[in-house]
Design a protein around this motif. Sequence first.
Motif, PDB file in Angstrom:
ATOM      1  N   LEU A 130     -12.934  44.704 -23.129  1.00 11.32           N
ATOM      2  CA  LEU A 130     -13.441  43.884 -24.223  1.00 11.32           C
ATOM      3  C   LEU A 130     -14.288  42.777 -23.607  1.00 11.32           C
ATOM      4  N   ARG A 131     -15.587  42.985 -23.611  1.00  8.84           N
ATOM      5  CA  ARG A 131     -16.454  41.972 -23.005  1.00  8.84           C
ATOM      6  C   ARG A 131     -16.431  40.692 -23.825  1.00  8.84           C
ATOM      7  N   ILE A 132     -16.330  39.568 -23.151  1.00  8.53           N
ATOM      8  CA  ILE A 132     -16.425  38.287 -23.855  1.00  8.53           C
ATOM      9  C   ILE A 132     -17.897  38.019 -24.217  1.00  8.53           C
ATOM     10  N   GLU A 133     -18.782  38.749 -23.594  1.00  9.88           N
ATOM     11  CA  GLU A 133     -20.249  38.712 -23.784  1.00  9.88           C
ATOM     12  C   GLU A 133     -20.888  37.494 -23.122  1.00  9.88           C
ATOM     13  N   THR A 134     -20.299  36.322 -23.307  1.00 10.08           N
ATOM     14  CA  THR A 134     -20.650  35.109 -22.570  1.00 10.08           C
ATOM     15  C   THR A 134     -19.459  34.177 -22.692  1.00 10.08           C
ATOM     16  N   ALA A 135     -19.165  33.454 -21.623  1.00 13.35           N
ATOM     17  CA  ALA A 135     -18.033  32.526 -21.682  1.00 13.35           C
ATOM     18  C   ALA A 135     -18.436  31.206 -22.341  1.00 13.35           C
ATOM     19  N   SER A 136     -19.718  31.075 -22.651  1.00 15.14           N
ATOM     20  CA  SER A 136     -20.185  29.836 -23.291  1.00 15.14           C
ATOM     21  C   SER A 136     -20.067  29.961 -24.812  1.00 15.14           C
ATOM     22  N   ARG A 155     -12.124  36.519 -30.090  1.00 16.50           N
ATOM     23  CA  ARG A 155     -12.330  37.423 -28.947  1.00 16.50           C
ATOM     24  C   ARG A 155     -11.424  37.002 -27.785  1.00 16.50           C
ATOM     25  N   LEU A 156     -11.347  35.701 -27.588  1.00 21.02           N
ATOM     26  CA  LEU A 156     -10.509  35.173 -26.515  1.00 21.02           C
ATOM     27  C   LEU A 156      -9.031  35.514 -26.777  1.00 21.02           C
ATOM     28  N   THR A 157      -8.612  35.325 -28.022  1.00 23.34           N
ATOM     29  CA  THR A 157      -7.226  35.634 -28.384  1.00 23.34           C
ATOM     30  C   THR A 157      -6.957  37.120 -28.174  1.00 23.34           C
ATOM     31  N   ALA A 158      -7.915  37.953 -28.548  1.00 26.59           N
ATOM     32  CA  ALA A 158      -7.743  39.400 -28.381  1.00 26.59           C
ATOM     33  C   ALA A 158      -7.551  39.736 -26.898  1.00 26.59           C
ATOM     34  N   LEU A 159      -8.322  39.105 -26.042  1.00 20.06           N
ATOM     35  CA  LEU A 159      -8.191  39.361 -24.596  1.00 20.06           C
ATOM     36  C   LEU A 159      -6.806  38.969 -24.094  1.00 20.06           C
ATOM     37  N   ARG A 160      -6.350  37.808 -24.576  1.00 19.62           N
ATOM     38  CA  ARG A 160      -5.013  37.346 -24.146  1.00 19.62           C
ATOM     39  C   ARG A 160      -3.935  38.294 -24.649  1.00 19.62           C
ATOM     40  N   LEU A 168      -4.097  46.896 -18.431  1.00 25.89           N
ATOM     41  CA  LEU A 168      -5.021  46.427 -17.417  1.00 25.89           C
ATOM     42  C   LEU A 168      -6.249  46.021 -18.210  1.00 25.89           C
ATOM     43  N   THR A 169      -6.604  44.778 -18.116  1.00 28.52           N
ATOM     44  CA  THR A 169      -7.588  44.232 -19.042  1.00 28.52           C
ATOM     45  C   THR A 169      -8.916  43.965 -18.354  1.00 28.52           C
ATOM     46  N   GLY A 170      -9.973  44.435 -19.012  1.00 33.53           N
ATOM     47  CA  GLY A 170     -11.318  44.229 -18.470  1.00 33.53           C
ATOM     48  C   GLY A 170     -12.161  43.441 -19.441  1.00 33.53           C
TER      49      GLY A 170
END
Length: 324
Positions: A130-136, A155-160, A168-170
């Motif tokens: 799940l790409r964050i696409e940009t951390a900004s 998106r951040l919550t989904a990654l967590r 294994l998270t990418g």
Amino acid sequence: MEDIPSIDNHQNTSGRRKIFLRGLIEFSNRCRKNCYYCGIRAGNRRVERYDMPDDEILQAVDTAWRNRYGSIVLQSGERNSAQFTARVTRLLKKIKTYTNGETGITLACGEQSVDVYRRWFEAGAHRYLLRIETASRSLYARLHPDNATHRFDARLTALRNLKDIGYLTGTGVMIGLPFQTADDLAADLLFFQKMDVDMVGMGPYIEHSDTPLYRYRHMLLPPARRLELSLQMIADLRRLMPHINIAAATALQALHPTGREQAIRAGANVFMPNLTPAKYRAQYRLYDNKPCLDEAPLRCHHCVASRIGMTGCEIGYGEWGDRR
Ligand code: SAM
Ligand code: SF4
Ligand code: FES
């Protein structure tokens, strides 16, 4: 580009670096979202939508399995209907049974509820991209519509959530976006480190003429510079996180015929041969000049083996190649 330091968990006894194969199956281009950069966004009416039937997906899985790719990546647009999520669950179980549990499965189907992520994990997926696409945050806001379906925090919550469940998270970003600064890219690298991700798939942003972001194409770096910047990001990330998996993104090949091989030399160790049947490929065009649009899966298979051969690395056949 100078040589990178050794990646100890991915070397064989002769010291040649190992590259792991993940067969990419773009099984549906239907999407509920409208990311401003993406060619298959819901608002693009020029795309003919498809869902690959199960038997075609299993045929692609079979190609991966028979050719001893350690794993596959099932990628699609983002959909949340109960029908779609249940279908993916069934599909995962079918694939696990079909390959005697030998094929590792990575999913890339966007943001989903914790419950759905858990069901997919229990059905056999063990990695998620799940790409964050940009951390900004501010750049993210410029690349997406301002509504509840396109929130950076979601998106951040989904990654967590993915990490908590045990995947294994990418994640990853696009490089060379309009409005993106060198500081943004540095922050992206630090984001990967802080999140302690297991894999990263990052590649150049490439314009698509039927998307809203196309109007900013005059702001883009020339292709050669965007390629150079992407390779630099890979080399820097490899130094920062020596043990993770880093993919040689397909978009690199849209900028240069040997873009992906150059990424391997810069430090990438995962290659994703496209196993999507040729008849669907033109409809999964995320950006202009996407490579291999007319190729049959087996042609990509043979081509990839020789491409990797040229880098002096060797293929880790039959291995999942997880981060140690
Ligand atoms: N829908 C899922 C998601 O967005 O996470 C997975 C599929 S989506 C097509 C996979 C990735 O394609 C996105 O994360 C994005 O980084 C990349 N992508 C989309 N449009 C692109 C473009 N114009 N140039 C480069 N990469 C692009
Ligand atoms: Fe849909 Fe993913 Fe494209 Fe966004 S990047 S429009 S979520 S397929
Ligand atoms: Fe598809 Fe070379 S990788 S034809």
